[in-house]
Scaffold this motif. Structure first.
Motif, mmCIF file in Angstrom:
data_model
loop_
_atom_site.group_PDB
_atom_site.id
_atom_site.type_symbol
_atom_site.label_atom_id
_atom_site.label_comp_id
_atom_site.label_asym_id
_atom_site.label_seq_id
_atom_site.Cartn_x
_atom_site.Cartn_y
_atom_site.Cartn_z
ATOM 1 N N SER A 123 43.349 29.114 24.342
ATOM 2 C CA SER A 123 42.884 30.257 23.552
ATOM 3 C C SER A 123 41.400 30.523 23.773
ATOM 4 O O SER A 123 40.974 31.687 23.817
ATOM 5 C CB SER A 123 43.163 30.015 22.066
ATOM 6 O OG SER A 123 42.428 28.906 21.588
ATOM 7 N N VAL A 124 40.613 29.461 23.915
ATOM 8 C CA VAL A 124 39.174 29.647 24.152
ATOM 9 C C VAL A 124 38.940 30.336 25.487
ATOM 10 O O VAL A 124 38.177 31.311 25.586
ATOM 11 C CB VAL A 124 38.434 28.288 24.099
ATOM 12 C CG1 VAL A 124 37.001 28.443 24.592
ATOM 13 C CG2 VAL A 124 38.437 27.738 22.686
ATOM 14 N N PHE A 125 39.585 29.848 26.545
ATOM 15 C CA PHE A 125 39.386 30.441 27.869
ATOM 16 C C PHE A 125 39.981 31.850 27.959
ATOM 17 O O PHE A 125 39.456 32.704 28.682
ATOM 18 C CB PHE A 125 39.979 29.537 28.948
ATOM 19 C CG PHE A 125 39.112 28.362 29.282
ATOM 20 C CD1 PHE A 125 37.976 28.519 30.061
ATOM 21 C CD2 PHE A 125 39.416 27.099 28.807
ATOM 22 C CE1 PHE A 125 37.160 27.445 30.372
ATOM 23 C CE2 PHE A 125 38.610 26.014 29.108
ATOM 24 C CZ PHE A 125 37.479 26.185 29.889
ATOM 25 N N ALA A 126 41.059 32.100 27.215
ATOM 26 C CA ALA A 126 41.653 33.446 27.218
ATOM 27 C C ALA A 126 40.734 34.456 26.546
ATOM 28 O O ALA A 126 40.745 35.647 26.891
ATOM 29 C CB ALA A 126 43.005 33.418 26.505
ATOM 30 N N ALA A 127 39.913 33.988 25.605
ATOM 31 C CA ALA A 127 39.006 34.894 24.895
ATOM 32 C C ALA A 127 37.712 35.167 25.654
ATOM 33 O O ALA A 127 37.021 36.150 25.357
ATOM 34 C CB ALA A 127 38.679 34.319 23.518
ATOM 35 N N THR A 182 34.966 38.474 25.529
ATOM 36 C CA THR A 182 33.606 38.329 25.025
ATOM 37 C C THR A 182 32.580 38.700 26.087
ATOM 38 O O THR A 182 31.610 39.418 25.806
ATOM 39 C CB THR A 182 33.372 36.873 24.572
ATOM 40 O OG1 THR A 182 34.338 36.539 23.577
ATOM 41 C CG2 THR A 182 31.986 36.700 23.995
ATOM 42 N N ALA A 183 32.784 38.220 27.310
ATOM 43 C CA ALA A 183 31.818 38.478 28.381
ATOM 44 C C ALA A 183 31.728 39.950 28.743
ATOM 45 O O ALA A 183 30.637 40.465 29.033
ATOM 46 C CB ALA A 183 32.191 37.652 29.614
ATOM 47 N N LEU A 184 32.855 40.642 28.733
ATOM 48 C CA LEU A 184 32.890 42.055 29.116
ATOM 49 C C LEU A 184 32.842 43.002 27.918
ATOM 50 O O LEU A 184 32.941 44.217 28.100
ATOM 51 C CB LEU A 184 34.159 42.332 29.939
ATOM 52 C CG LEU A 184 34.310 41.515 31.229
ATOM 53 C CD1 LEU A 184 35.650 41.792 31.883
ATOM 54 C CD2 LEU A 184 33.160 41.812 32.198
#
Length: 202
Positions: free
Chosen positions: A63-67, A71-73
């Motif tokens: 879930s962290v990596f999917a988010a 967040t970055a874009l």
């Protein structure tokens, strides 16, 4: 709970900075937890391929990596996704606490009292003191040090019970540790904040 404490103590800054810190903490803690649980659990494979598989398939890490791309874009999520997520977030913690409460037993707490109490003291006293002192030695102070302390001093997450249950560990011991650390938090966090302010570190 660390994020809630950060928001309550530092407002919007605590919420934004705490969210960033939470993402790092979730990945690190869950990766280490998977390794430790697999290593000490009888019948579990501890070769590096198996450990990497456990880490890569951990739902919290996924879930962290999917988010991260959102967040970055700065990609906004649809309102229905946010609403659904809020509903799930409101349900998961009470359900986890109900499961933990159902697993608690006086006999298991008495049998494993030394282990549970030792682990709880390590989590709520030793870890916050050593980690906060190390952060202060590295130059952290003020709100940053306060946020770090709040996350270090937070009680054991209810999600750890689910992880222990899924891997076939000692769920009674896990439930006892969560209950003890949650009860201790009101005392240890308050004393810790008071001590840090008395020292002038935050």
């Amino acid at each position: 709970m660390g994020l809630a404490l950060a928001a309550g103590m530092y407002g919007n800054y605590g919420l934004s900075a705490g969210s960033l810190l939470l993402g790092v903490v979730i990945v690190m803690y869950n990766a280490f937890s998977v390794v430790v649980l697999a290593f000490y659990q009888p019948g579990q494979s501890t070769d590096w391929r198996s450990l990497l598989k456990h880490v890569a398939t951990n739902p919290l890490i996924i879930s962290v990596f999917a988010a991260l791309p959102f967040t970055a874009l700065s990609i906004p999520l649809p309102s229905w996704v946010i609403t659904s997520g809020d509903y799930f977030a409101s349900l998961t913690l009470p359900l986890a606490l109900i499961c933990i409460g159902a697993t608690l037993s006086v006999s298991s707490m008495r049998d494993s009292s030394q282990v549970a109490l030792g682990a709880s003291l390590m989590k709520m006293v030793t870890l916050p003191i050593l980690s906060t002192f190390a952060a202060w030695m590295m130059g952290f102070s003020g709100e940053q040090l306060g946020l770090l302390f709040l996350f270090f001093a937070s009680p054991t997450a209810a999600a750890s019970f689910v992880m222990v249950k899924a891997i076939g560990g000692n769920v009674s011991l896990a439930a006892n540790i969560i209950a003890i650390t949650t009860l201790m938090a009101s005392i240890t966090v308050t004393l810790g904040i008071f001590a840090l302010r008395l020292l002038g570190w935050i």
